[in-house]
Scaffold this motif. Structure first.
Motif, PDB file in Angstrom:
ATOM      1  N   ASP A  67       4.493   1.742  15.792  1.00  0.00           N
ATOM      2  CA  ASP A  67       5.277   0.769  15.013  1.00  0.00           C
ATOM      3  C   ASP A  67       4.495   0.218  13.821  1.00  0.00           C
ATOM      4  OD1 ASP A  67       7.401   1.001  16.842  1.00  0.00           O
ATOM      5  OD2 ASP A  67       6.457  -0.450  18.179  1.00  0.00           O
ATOM      6  N   ALA A  68       3.382   0.872  13.472  1.00  0.00           N
ATOM      7  CA  ALA A  68       2.557   0.379  12.368  1.00  0.00           C
ATOM      8  C   ALA A  68       3.351   0.397  11.064  1.00  0.00           C
ATOM      9  CB  ALA A  68       1.306   1.238  12.231  1.00  0.00           C
ATOM     10  N   ASN A  69       3.127  -0.611  10.236  1.00  0.00           N
ATOM     11  CA  ASN A  69       3.823  -0.732   8.959  1.00  0.00           C
ATOM     12  C   ASN A  69       2.954  -0.197   7.831  1.00  0.00           C
ATOM     13  OD1 ASN A  69       6.114  -2.149  10.060  1.00  0.00           O
ATOM     14  ND2 ASN A  69       4.795  -3.957  10.218  1.00  0.00           N
ATOM     15  N   GLU A  70       3.600   0.158   6.738  1.00  0.00           N
ATOM     16  CA  GLU A  70       2.869   0.557   5.544  1.00  0.00           C
ATOM     17  C   GLU A  70       2.256  -0.687   4.887  1.00  0.00           C
ATOM     18  OE1 GLU A  70       2.508   3.718   4.099  1.00  0.00           O
ATOM     19  OE2 GLU A  70       3.298   4.472   6.002  1.00  0.00           O
ATOM     20  N   LEU A  71       1.037  -0.548   4.418  1.00  0.00           N
ATOM     21  CA  LEU A  71       0.388  -1.630   3.681  1.00  0.00           C
ATOM     22  C   LEU A  71       0.762  -1.474   2.208  1.00  0.00           C
ATOM     23  CD1 LEU A  71      -1.580  -4.025   3.903  1.00  0.00           C
ATOM     24  CD2 LEU A  71      -3.450  -2.417   3.457  1.00  0.00           C
ATOM     25  N   THR A  72       1.647  -2.324   1.730  1.00  0.00           N
ATOM     26  CA  THR A  72       2.164  -2.199   0.368  1.00  0.00           C
ATOM     27  C   THR A  72       1.867  -3.466  -0.433  1.00  0.00           C
ATOM     28  OG1 THR A  72       4.326  -3.028   1.074  1.00  0.00           O
ATOM     29  CG2 THR A  72       4.004  -0.634   1.087  1.00  0.00           C
ATOM     30  N   ASP A  73       1.944  -3.324  -1.771  1.00  0.00           N
ATOM     31  CA  ASP A  73       1.724  -4.458  -2.685  1.00  0.00           C
ATOM     32  C   ASP A  73       0.461  -5.225  -2.310  1.00  0.00           C
ATOM     33  OD1 ASP A  73       4.123  -3.861  -4.010  1.00  0.00           O
ATOM     34  OD2 ASP A  73       5.270  -4.990  -2.514  1.00  0.00           O
ATOM     35  N   VAL A  74      -0.630  -4.486  -2.189  1.00  0.00           N
ATOM     36  CA  VAL A  74      -1.889  -5.074  -1.722  1.00  0.00           C
ATOM     37  C   VAL A  74      -2.455  -6.014  -2.786  1.00  0.00           C
ATOM     38  CG1 VAL A  74      -4.248  -4.582  -0.966  1.00  0.00           C
ATOM     39  CG2 VAL A  74      -2.359  -3.067  -0.296  1.00  0.00           C
ATOM     40  N   ASP A 124      -6.795   4.309  -8.530  1.00  0.00           N
ATOM     41  CA  ASP A 124      -6.512   2.908  -8.823  1.00  0.00           C
ATOM     42  C   ASP A 124      -6.352   2.071  -7.556  1.00  0.00           C
ATOM     43  OD1 ASP A 124      -6.133   0.755 -10.500  1.00  0.00           O
ATOM     44  OD2 ASP A 124      -3.955   1.015 -10.576  1.00  0.00           O
ATOM     45  N   PRO A 125      -7.370   2.034  -6.674  1.00  0.00           N
ATOM     46  CA  PRO A 125      -7.257   1.260  -5.434  1.00  0.00           C
ATOM     47  C   PRO A 125      -7.417  -0.230  -5.693  1.00  0.00           C
ATOM     48  CG  PRO A 125      -9.433   2.188  -5.596  1.00  0.00           C
ATOM     49  CD  PRO A 125      -8.679   2.697  -6.793  1.00  0.00           C
ATOM     50  N   LEU A 184      -2.919   4.148   8.965  1.00  0.00           N
ATOM     51  CA  LEU A 184      -4.229   4.518   8.452  1.00  0.00           C
ATOM     52  C   LEU A 184      -4.141   5.026   7.020  1.00  0.00           C
ATOM     53  CD1 LEU A 184      -5.690   6.334  11.593  1.00  0.00           C
ATOM     54  CD2 LEU A 184      -6.552   4.220  10.587  1.00  0.00           C
ATOM     55  N   ARG A 185      -3.113   5.805   6.734  1.00  0.00           N
ATOM     56  CA  ARG A 185      -2.981   6.375   5.396  1.00  0.00           C
ATOM     57  C   ARG A 185      -2.825   5.283   4.344  1.00  0.00           C
ATOM     58  NH1 ARG A 185      -1.821  11.292   3.321  1.00  0.00           N
ATOM     59  NH2 ARG A 185      -1.612  12.155   5.421  1.00  0.00           N
ATOM     60  N   SER A 186      -1.956   4.311   4.618  1.00  0.00           N
ATOM     61  CA  SER A 186      -1.731   3.259   3.623  1.00  0.00           C
ATOM     62  C   SER A 186      -2.950   2.352   3.488  1.00  0.00           C
ATOM     63  CB  SER A 186      -0.488   2.443   3.993  1.00  0.00           C
ATOM     64  OG  SER A 186      -0.671   1.731   5.210  1.00  0.00           O
ATOM     65  N   LEU A 187      -3.673   2.126   4.593  1.00  0.00           N
ATOM     66  CA  LEU A 187      -4.878   1.303   4.536  1.00  0.00           C
ATOM     67  C   LEU A 187      -5.936   1.964   3.663  1.00  0.00           C
ATOM     68  CD1 LEU A 187      -6.762  -1.010   5.528  1.00  0.00           C
ATOM     69  CD2 LEU A 187      -7.362   0.494   7.459  1.00  0.00           C
ATOM     70  N   ARG A 188      -6.221   3.213   3.959  1.00  0.00           N
ATOM     71  CA  ARG A 188      -7.297   3.897   3.241  1.00  0.00           C
ATOM     72  C   ARG A 188      -6.898   4.236   1.810  1.00  0.00           C
ATOM     73  NH1 ARG A 188      -8.825   7.592   8.559  1.00  0.00           N
ATOM     74  NH2 ARG A 188      -9.766   5.856   9.743  1.00  0.00           N
ATOM     75  N   ALA A 189      -5.595   4.370   1.552  1.00  0.00           N
ATOM     76  CA  ALA A 189      -5.142   4.618   0.186  1.00  0.00           C
ATOM     77  C   ALA A 189      -5.378   3.408  -0.705  1.00  0.00           C
ATOM     78  CB  ALA A 189      -3.665   4.998   0.181  1.00  0.00           C
TER      79      ALA A 189
END
Length: 631
Positions: A365-372, A529-530, A445-450
């Motif tokens: 149920d992990a969410n995408e990390l967006t608009d960091v 552009d992280p 994990l993908r959204s975090l590391r991205a």
């Protein structure tokens, strides 16, 4: 690093049950058409292969000796030729038809298994690689690259031999043995028992062989992994080998690893060499026994009181043909068992990887990390590595979005470990790491590391061109690549190269200098552009002039980003908004550069070392440094 004497998969392999059944169950259903065609061909083809011996017996008894009428099953007598030449031509036509159909079915079987084997080998290699990519960093810290490569290449390739018709060959053997046994028992069960007498002995010998060679093949696969690791290490470190003139020393080590592999293989092969001839001898004795009993029966009547009835010449010839024909499958069965044990050892190693637990699981149920935004918080974080080594204790701090934080401290103080937890290469033992107030364990994990860019002190470049390394994994234009290199102070030296952006960098980027590799790595991060940036000793291995160029690149890179800068060279973090000083896994000091100097603590002592003021260092600092070095 694991002991080179051991197979790193030895313990786990003992727990792998029925690897070959798992292999077929996992992949056979993906390719039902070629498998079904191959299985059907392997069932019908050996049955047709039994016909020639039966036709030969029919011709001998019905045409040459005329001891029995010429008859064909299911064919009315009136449909058979009346003349002997006609019957002869019909028999020849049946021979040709049988061999033609057998040829077609053999081709279909080979085609089906080849299609299946090639596709499964491809799927298996990519599946194993995907699984390896998903494993945690602790897995790689305990494994050698050469050993893992041997699984992806040698072990997967070895499975191709099993997939490409092993099951079909086994089915072919079973059909032949059952078919021959049924025909012989139906023709003359007494002579059939004589012909089948070697079968129990062959089974016993095969069982003993499998029991003997199974551990030998496991050992052979393990020693091959050791050899591959030794070769990979030596070739990767060839510059060190040459600079220390240690070629003879390394040759001796490679020779030793190769000798162990050869000895392990020879132990299994020695038994294989004995096994084949023994099967041939047993089958030869069976052939001689059938000839003796059958020939005696034809010439003088039943050889023993328990036998009764008559036997024709055609029947004896057919039994001799089948005895010779069954020798092939029996010998082949031994070879299949031999190959099966070799392949099974490889399959066990493959499934060790498939079954290896994922240490960094992703919540479904992990969410995408967006608009960091870039706020990072470590809340009461403690961490110990899987081997029990305690690395961090009760670490807490918050970094605001856009803030630059320096991480300094003696070697082993926990600086890099903090960043590994942020990237979630490992999970905290206690506490929480959060980005924008969200626990990193609750996002993909993908959204975090991205959202995190990483520049290491030894940037890794992949074999390929400069352009490919900068655009790594992205579909970008040449203008976007050039914009990134200009901001990274790399465009100038790239265009000075003969092939420009199409210059091949070599293995690990060895054709470029350290500073050039570093600026390409910075351009690679700029292109992504992280929002959060980690600089791990980004200028530690370059000269002063190159450091200035890289530092200009880093200023461009860190602008408006949350930045963590790990540094031994303290001059690179003196302008940081805040500096965290770590010692023995704890934050012992925090604040800006000038403030930390005024406290006259650990940071001040480290600074004195950097600027050469060794005479003003307290004796306790040197004693503590020596103690840390011994630890």
């Amino acid at each position: 690093m694991p002991d080179e004497e051991d197979d790193i998969f030895s313990d786990e392999r003992e727990d792998i049950e029925k690897p070959m059944s798992r292999l077929l169950g996992k992949y056979a259903r993906r390719y039902p058409k070629p498998v079904c065609i191959a299985l059907a061909a392997n069932m019908v083809s050996p049955l047709l292969g039994l016909a020639p011996a039966w036709l030969l017996a029919l011709a001998i008894d019905g045409l040459f000796t005329e001891s029995t009428p010429y008859r064909l099953p299911l064919v009315p007598v009136e449909m058979l030729p009346e003349t002997t030449p006609g019957k002869m031509l019909l028999t020849v036509g049946l021979f040709v038809s049988v061999y033609l159909l057998t040829t077609i079915l053999t081709w279909l079987g080979s085609w089906g298994w080849a299609v299946f084997a090639e596709n499964v080998q491809h799927d298996l290699r990519t599946d194993v690689y995907d699984k390896m990519q998903g494993l945690g960093m602790e897995f790689y810290s305990d494994r050698q690259t050469g050993e893992l490569m041997s699984v992806l290449s040698s072990d997967v390739n070895r499975l191709e031999g099993f997939l490409n018709g092993w099951l079909g060959q086994l089915l072919n053997i079973l059909v032949q043995v059952v078919g021959i046994s049924a025909i012989m028992l139906g023709t003359n069960w007494q002579l059939a028992l004589v012909a089948l007498l070697p079968a129990p002995l062959l089974t016993l010998v095969s069982y003993f062989f499998v029991k003997k060679v199974r551990p030998m093949y496991r050992e052979a696969r393990g020693t091959f992994g050791d050899l591959a690791s030794r070769l990979e290490n030596n070739l990767s470190g060839i510059q060190v080998v040459k600079s220390f003139t240690n070629e003879p020393f390394e040759s001796t080590r490679v020779e030793g690893a190769s000798q162990k592999h050869m000895d392990a293989r020879w132990g299994a092969r020695r038994w294989g060499i004995r096994f084949g001839p023994l099967l041939t001898l047993i089958n030869g004795l069976g052939f001689a026994l059938v000839f003796l009993v059958g020939g005696w029966w034809v010439l003088f009547g039943p050889p023993l009181e328990m036998f009764s009835g008559t036997v024709t010449v055609g029947t004896v010839v057919m039994f001799l043909q089948y005895t010779r024909q069954i020798q092939g499958p029996m010998t082949q069965a031994g070879q299949l068992l031999n190959n099966f044990e070799r392949v099974k050892a490889s399959a066990e190693r493959v499934f060790v990887l498939f079954d290896y637990p994922v240490s960094i699981p992703e919540d479904p149920d992990a969410n995408e990390l967006t608009d960091v935004d870039g706020t990072v918080e470590f809340d009461d974080v403690s961490f110990s590595y899987p081997d029990g080594e305690e690395a961090l204790t009760d670490v807490s701090f918050t970094v605001d979005a856009g803030e630059t934080v320096g991480l300094v401290g003696p070697t082993g103080s926990g600086k890099s470990t903090l960043m590994k937890l942020l990237l979630r290469f490992y999970d905290v033992s206690e506490g929480e790491v959060a980005v924008d107030g969200i626990d990193v364990r609750d996002v993909t994990l993908r959204s975090l590391r991205a959202s995190i860019g990483y520049v290491s002190q030894e940037p890794f470049l992949f074999t390929g061109t400069i352009r490919e390394n900068i655009a790594y994994g992205l579909n970008v234009t040449d203008d976007e690549i050039q914009s990134a290199t200009e901001r990274a102070n790399a465009h100038g030296f790239i265009t000075d190269l003969e092939d420009g952006y199409d210059t091949e960098v070599g293995q690990r980027g060895d054709r470029l200098s350290g500073g050039q590799r570093q600026r390409i790595a910075i351009a690679r991060v700029l292109l992504r552009d992280p929002e959060i940036l980690i600089l791990d000793e980004a200028t530690s291995h370059v000269d002063n002039e190159t450091e200035v160029l890289i530092q200009q690149s880093l200023n461009e890179l860190t602008a408006d980003r949350t930045t963590f800068s790990i540094a031994h060279r303290l001059s690179t973090v003196r302008e940081a908004d805040r500096i965290l000083v770590l010692e023995d896994g704890e934050i012992v000091e925090r604040g800006p550069h000038e403030e930390l100097l005024s406290t006259n603590g650990l940071y001040a002592n480290l600074w004195r070392v950097q600027v050469g003021e060794l005479g003003s260092l307290p004796e306790t600092f040197l004693e503590e440094a020596a103690a840390r070095d011994r630890a």
